[in-house]
Design a protein around this motif. Structure first.
Motif, PDB file in Angstrom:
ATOM      1  N   LYS A 111       0.917  -1.324  -0.014  1.00  0.00           N
ATOM      2  CA  LYS A 111       0.101   0.024  -0.037  1.00  0.00           C
ATOM      3  C   LYS A 111       1.056   1.158  -0.095  1.00  0.00           C
ATOM      4  N   SER A 112       0.173   2.438  -0.392  1.00  0.00           N
ATOM      5  CA  SER A 112       1.372   3.594  -0.259  1.00  0.00           C
ATOM      6  C   SER A 112       1.763   3.860   1.226  1.00  0.00           C
ATOM      7  N   THR A 113       0.898   3.358   2.213  1.00  0.00           N
ATOM      8  CA  THR A 113       1.260   3.713   3.443  1.00  0.00           C
ATOM      9  C   THR A 113       2.230   2.466   4.194  1.00  0.00           C
ATOM     10  N   GLY A 114       2.518   1.694   3.073  1.00  0.00           N
ATOM     11  CA  GLY A 114       3.348   0.403   3.547  1.00  0.00           C
ATOM     12  C   GLY A 114       5.134   0.643   3.813  1.00  0.00           C
ATOM     13  N   LEU A 115       5.620  -0.389   4.561  1.00  0.00           N
ATOM     14  CA  LEU A 115       6.944  -0.273   4.792  1.00  0.00           C
ATOM     15  C   LEU A 115       7.641  -1.664   4.075  1.00  0.00           C
ATOM     16  N   LEU A 116       8.666  -1.376   3.758  1.00  0.00           N
ATOM     17  CA  LEU A 116       9.650  -2.596   3.587  1.00  0.00           C
ATOM     18  C   LEU A 116      10.758  -2.702   4.540  1.00  0.00           C
TER      19      LEU A 116
ATOM     20  N   PHE B 155      10.045   3.620  -3.931  1.00  0.00           N
ATOM     21  CA  PHE B 155      10.023   4.176  -2.537  1.00  0.00           C
ATOM     22  C   PHE B 155      10.048   5.573  -2.314  1.00  0.00           C
ATOM     23  N   THR B 156       9.259   6.103  -1.169  1.00  0.00           N
ATOM     24  CA  THR B 156       9.604   7.508  -1.126  1.00  0.00           C
ATOM     25  C   THR B 156      10.493   7.723   0.172  1.00  0.00           C
ATOM     26  N   TYR B 157      10.523   6.925   0.915  1.00  0.00           N
ATOM     27  CA  TYR B 157      11.800   7.307   2.078  1.00  0.00           C
ATOM     28  C   TYR B 157      12.430   6.068   2.347  1.00  0.00           C
ATOM     29  N   ALA B 158      13.784   6.250   2.766  1.00  0.00           N
ATOM     30  CA  ALA B 158      14.595   5.165   2.950  1.00  0.00           C
ATOM     31  C   ALA B 158      15.671   5.705   4.217  1.00  0.00           C
ATOM     32  N   THR B 159      15.613   4.767   4.879  1.00  0.00           N
ATOM     33  CA  THR B 159      16.746   4.806   6.193  1.00  0.00           C
ATOM     34  C   THR B 159      17.390   3.506   6.615  1.00  0.00           C
ATOM     35  N   VAL B 160      18.286   3.441   7.558  1.00  0.00           N
ATOM     36  CA  VAL B 160      19.055   2.317   7.862  1.00  0.00           C
ATOM     37  C   VAL B 160      19.369   2.565   9.416  1.00  0.00           C
ATOM     38  N   LEU B 161      19.091   1.497   9.903  1.00  0.00           N
ATOM     39  CA  LEU B 161      19.328   1.214  11.465  1.00  0.00           C
ATOM     40  C   LEU B 161      20.274   0.229  11.696  1.00  0.00           C
TER      41      LEU B 161
ATOM     42  N   TYR C 226      17.087  -1.963   7.081  1.00  0.00           N
ATOM     43  CA  TYR C 226      16.796  -1.050   6.082  1.00  0.00           C
ATOM     44  C   TYR C 226      15.365  -0.835   6.288  1.00  0.00           C
ATOM     45  N   ILE C 227      14.762   0.311   6.457  1.00  0.00           N
ATOM     46  CA  ILE C 227      13.368   0.561   6.336  1.00  0.00           C
ATOM     47  C   ILE C 227      13.065   1.571   5.350  1.00  0.00           C
ATOM     48  N   LEU C 228      12.215   1.152   4.275  1.00  0.00           N
ATOM     49  CA  LEU C 228      11.551   1.834   3.201  1.00  0.00           C
ATOM     50  C   LEU C 228      10.366   2.106   3.277  1.00  0.00           C
ATOM     51  N   GLY C 229       9.948   3.537   2.872  1.00  0.00           N
ATOM     52  CA  GLY C 229       8.455   3.904   2.943  1.00  0.00           C
ATOM     53  C   GLY C 229       8.021   3.826   1.502  1.00  0.00           C
ATOM     54  N   ALA C 230       7.009   3.163   1.586  1.00  0.00           N
ATOM     55  CA  ALA C 230       6.391   2.927  -0.077  1.00  0.00           C
ATOM     56  C   ALA C 230       6.036   4.436  -0.588  1.00  0.00           C
ATOM     57  N   GLY C 231       4.870   4.985   0.128  1.00  0.00           N
ATOM     58  CA  GLY C 231       4.825   6.388  -0.771  1.00  0.00           C
ATOM     59  C   GLY C 231       4.594   7.445   0.598  1.00  0.00           C
ATOM     60  N   VAL C 232       4.250   8.433   0.071  1.00  0.00           N
ATOM     61  CA  VAL C 232       4.091   9.929   0.898  1.00  0.00           C
ATOM     62  C   VAL C 232       3.312   9.642   2.109  1.00  0.00           C
ATOM     63  N   GLU C 233       2.337   8.911   1.772  1.00  0.00           N
ATOM     64  CA  GLU C 233       1.140   8.323   2.913  1.00  0.00           C
ATOM     65  C   GLU C 233       1.968   7.449   3.838  1.00  0.00           C
TER      66      GLU C 233
ATOM     67  N   TYR D 140       4.701   8.030   5.677  1.00  0.00           N
ATOM     68  CA  TYR D 140       5.468   9.034   6.389  1.00  0.00           C
ATOM     69  C   TYR D 140       5.213   8.760   7.712  1.00  0.00           C
ATOM     70  N   GLY D 141       3.947   8.729   8.192  1.00  0.00           N
ATOM     71  CA  GLY D 141       3.707   8.101   9.749  1.00  0.00           C
ATOM     72  C   GLY D 141       4.277   7.063  10.287  1.00  0.00           C
ATOM     73  N   ALA D 142       4.140   5.912   9.554  1.00  0.00           N
ATOM     74  CA  ALA D 142       4.768   4.524   9.838  1.00  0.00           C
ATOM     75  C   ALA D 142       6.371   4.596   9.678  1.00  0.00           C
ATOM     76  N   PHE D 143       6.651   5.362   8.638  1.00  0.00           N
ATOM     77  CA  PHE D 143       8.233   5.164   8.472  1.00  0.00           C
ATOM     78  C   PHE D 143       9.051   6.089   9.699  1.00  0.00           C
ATOM     79  N   THR D 144       8.290   7.135  10.108  1.00  0.00           N
ATOM     80  CA  THR D 144       8.952   8.055  11.101  1.00  0.00           C
ATOM     81  C   THR D 144       8.846   7.080  12.559  1.00  0.00           C
ATOM     82  N   ALA D 145       7.679   6.286  12.632  1.00  0.00           N
ATOM     83  CA  ALA D 145       7.250   5.792  14.066  1.00  0.00           C
ATOM     84  C   ALA D 145       8.104   4.450  14.206  1.00  0.00           C
TER      85      ALA D 145
END
Length: 283
Positions: free
Chosen positions: A142-147, A203-209, A251-258, A260-265
């Motif tokens: 989904k556009s709200t989803g994460l990888l 993907f719209t967002y990407a970061t790594v922990l 790695y955490i990747l955010g699927a779409g602009v929507e 953002y909430g899940a990606f930052t949380a």
């Protein structure tokens, strides 16, 4: 095409035996699974790409409960032979054969809240990962989803050798750590390169922990020379956890602009878990 070592019956049996053992496979049980559980919630729709023998997929499916659905996929029929019995005892769990380097899947319907991939991308050459697998996994979400994908830390694995980090893309490694039974190709995906590939795949967002080393490697070992990290290319989304002294990256990747909430949380949830489960690793 190189034969998949996980399709060899003797190796598959040894791998599954070790995979299920909480002591022999302690890092995955205590660290990787703990971190991924921070991203789960009851009733969600999730996919585990490269599920192996399915034991961790089943554990995650239990965490989301019977109202959710967790689909494990693997490119190896032999691995799925071991995985499928887990679905008999876990409501909402199923398994499917899928090699995203080769084919599309009905799972690419944009319905998943999460795609997980535990130690899978390091078996894929960059062209396959960048141009085939990442776009297909993005299409599952989904556009709200994460990888969420775990990989070996290429910096630490190469002994903090900056020249090797820049040049080496492929190495032969022992598979599974079962006494040299089989070897296979393993691929180093540079941190900044994988993040750029994620954006290229949609993907719209990407970061790594970094994941903790507590109880597995001495957590007070000397850190790598900070000058090494100063020489690394800067990425648009810098890593959140500072120095890459961990053996494993998430790695955490955010699927779409929507998303953002899940990606930052997600990073904060993982940090809270780390503070509770591994307080001695928090600096």
């Amino acid at each position: 095409m190189t034969a998949n070592p996980y399709d060899q019956p003797n190796f598959a049996a040894a791998f599954v035996e070790a995979e299920q053992d909480p002591m022999r496979n302690r890092y995955e049980w205590e660290v990787t699974l703990g971190a991924l559980r921070c991203l789960l919630w009851p009733g969600m729709r999730a996919i585990d790409y490269g599920c192996g023998g399915g034991v961790f997929t089943a554990a995650m499916a239990q965490a989301i409960g019977p109202r959710g659905r967790y689909t494990g996929t693997d490119a190896s029929p032999e691995m799925l032979r071991y995985a499928m019995p887990h679905a008999d005892n876990t409501p909402g769990l199923d398994f499917q054969l899928w090699d995203a380097t080769q084919t599309d899947s009905p799972l690419q319907e944009g319905a998943a809240d999460l795609v997980s991939a535990m130690l899978v991308f390091n078996y894929l050459p960059s062209p396959d990962l960048h141009m085939r697998v990442l776009p297909r996994l993005r299409a599952c979400l989904k556009s709200t989803g994460l990888l969420a994908a775990t990989l070996p830390n290429p910096i630490k694995r190469l002994g903090y050798d900056l020249e090797a980090y820049d040049k080496i893309e492929e190495m032969v490694v022992e598979v599974g750590g079962f006494g040299g039974q089989l070897t296979t190709n393993n691929y180093h995906h540079k941190i900044e390169g994988l993040q750029r590939a994620a954006y290229g795949a949609g993907f719209t967002y990407a970061t790594v922990l970094t994941l903790p080393e507590v109880r597995f490697d001495p957590h007070r070992q000397p850190m790598a020379d900070p000058a090494f990290f100063a020489n690394l290319p800067q990425t648009e989304e810098p890593p959140l956890d500072g120095l890459f002294n961990s053996r494993r990256l998430l790695y955490i990747l955010g699927a779409g602009v929507e998303s953002y909430g899940a990606f930052t949380a997600a990073p904060e949830s993982i940090r809270q878990w780390r503070r509770q489960a591994f307080p001695e690793s928090v600096v």
